[in-house]
Design a protein around this motif. Structure first.
Motif, PDB file in Angstrom:
ATOM      1  N   ARG A   8       1.178   4.050  -3.030  1.00 13.54           N
ATOM      2  CA  ARG A   8       0.999   5.493  -2.819  1.00 13.54           C
ATOM      3  C   ARG A   8       2.214   6.273  -3.314  1.00 13.54           C
ATOM      4  O   ARG A   8       2.071   7.330  -3.935  1.00 13.54           O
ATOM      5  N   THR A  61       0.830  -1.202   0.000  1.00 14.74           N
ATOM      6  CA  THR A  61       0.000   0.000   0.000  1.00 14.74           C
ATOM      7  C   THR A  61       0.865   1.253   0.000  1.00 14.74           C
ATOM      8  O   THR A  61       0.631   2.188  -0.775  1.00 14.74           O
ATOM      9  N   LEU A  63      -7.490   3.616  -4.811  1.00 17.98           N
ATOM     10  CA  LEU A  63      -6.288   2.810  -4.565  1.00 17.98           C
ATOM     11  C   LEU A  63      -6.633   1.620  -3.691  1.00 17.98           C
ATOM     12  O   LEU A  63      -6.228   0.491  -3.993  1.00 17.98           O
ATOM     13  N   GLY A 120      -7.274   7.903  -2.738  1.00 13.40           N
ATOM     14  CA  GLY A 120      -7.179   6.869  -1.711  1.00 13.40           C
ATOM     15  C   GLY A 120      -8.222   5.763  -1.807  1.00 13.40           C
ATOM     16  O   GLY A 120      -7.861   4.573  -1.790  1.00 13.40           O
ATOM     17  N   ARG A 132       2.038   8.983  -6.225  1.00 16.08           N
ATOM     18  CA  ARG A 132       2.471  10.354  -5.940  1.00 16.08           C
ATOM     19  C   ARG A 132       3.543  10.781  -6.943  1.00 16.08           C
ATOM     20  O   ARG A 132       3.502  11.890  -7.466  1.00 16.08           O
TER      21      ARG A 132
END
Length: 195
Positions: free
Chosen positions: A91, A87, A180, A177, A95
């Motif tokens: 991210r 996870t 994801l 989020g 990003r």
């Protein structure tokens, strides 16, 4: 190569990195990089015989940056379980893609990766290997490289569609989020281990 040659070679790459950040991958012409470096339009060919070689050198900087971010993410999450590490890596990847869209596009261009210049495959494949190793810990029941490949493709699509604004329009989300987490659950199972 002399020190001044090495310095000019590095400056050409530095200018390319700045140019891709400011204007995107399509702005990366030999002529424009030479102009911004303050050298003749033929000078880059002395260090990079083909345009693809210069693009590869610029993309290598992107992979080095991404690898550094991945390393920092893994260090920050060293005590976490494999799913939490995946996870965190996802991210970090998203990003990077959203913060550096021009570099991200250049890094994953097929012609640049397939060119074989500067060992880009040797730079990019270990990053995928890290993901596959973590996926194998989360999903010992599955072929880890295939699950990691499907997850990576999902992340790539999520990054592109988010950058274009398509996902926000379609889902109404203002943060990636929830999407994801949905993608991770689809590939890794739920956080409590149920599929």
């Amino acid at each position: 190569m002399t020190e001044s040659d090495t310095s000019l070679r590095a400056r050409l790459v530095d200018v390319g990195v700045a140019l891709v950040a400011a204007e995107g991958a399509e702005a990366l012409t030999l002529r424009e990089i030479a102009r911004r470096t303050g050298v003749s339009h033929g000078a880059p060919r002395r260090y990079f015989p083909t345009h693809l070689e210069l693009l590869s050198a610029i993309a290598r900087r992107g992979f080095t940056d991404l690898a550094g971010r991945v390393g920092a993410t893994l260090a920050e999450n060293a005590g976490a379980g494999p799913r939490e590490q995946v996870t965190a890596l996802a991210r970090t990847y998203l990003r990077f893609a959203l913060d550096h869209p021009g570099m991200y596009e250049l890094m994953f261009r097929h012609d640049v990766l397939e060119s074989g210049h500067l060992g880009l495959r040797e730079t990019s494949l270990p990053l995928f290997g890290l993901l596959a190793d973590l996926v194998a810990q989360v999903r010992p029941d599955a072929e880890a490289r295939q699950v990691a490949g499907a997850l990576w493709a999902n992340l790539h699509g999520l990054a592109q569609l988010w950058r274009w604004g398509s996902l926000q329009l379609a889902t109404g989300d203002t943060d990636f989020g929830p999407l994801l987490e949905t993608a991770l659950t689809a590939h890794l199972g739920s956080r409590d281990g149920e599929r």
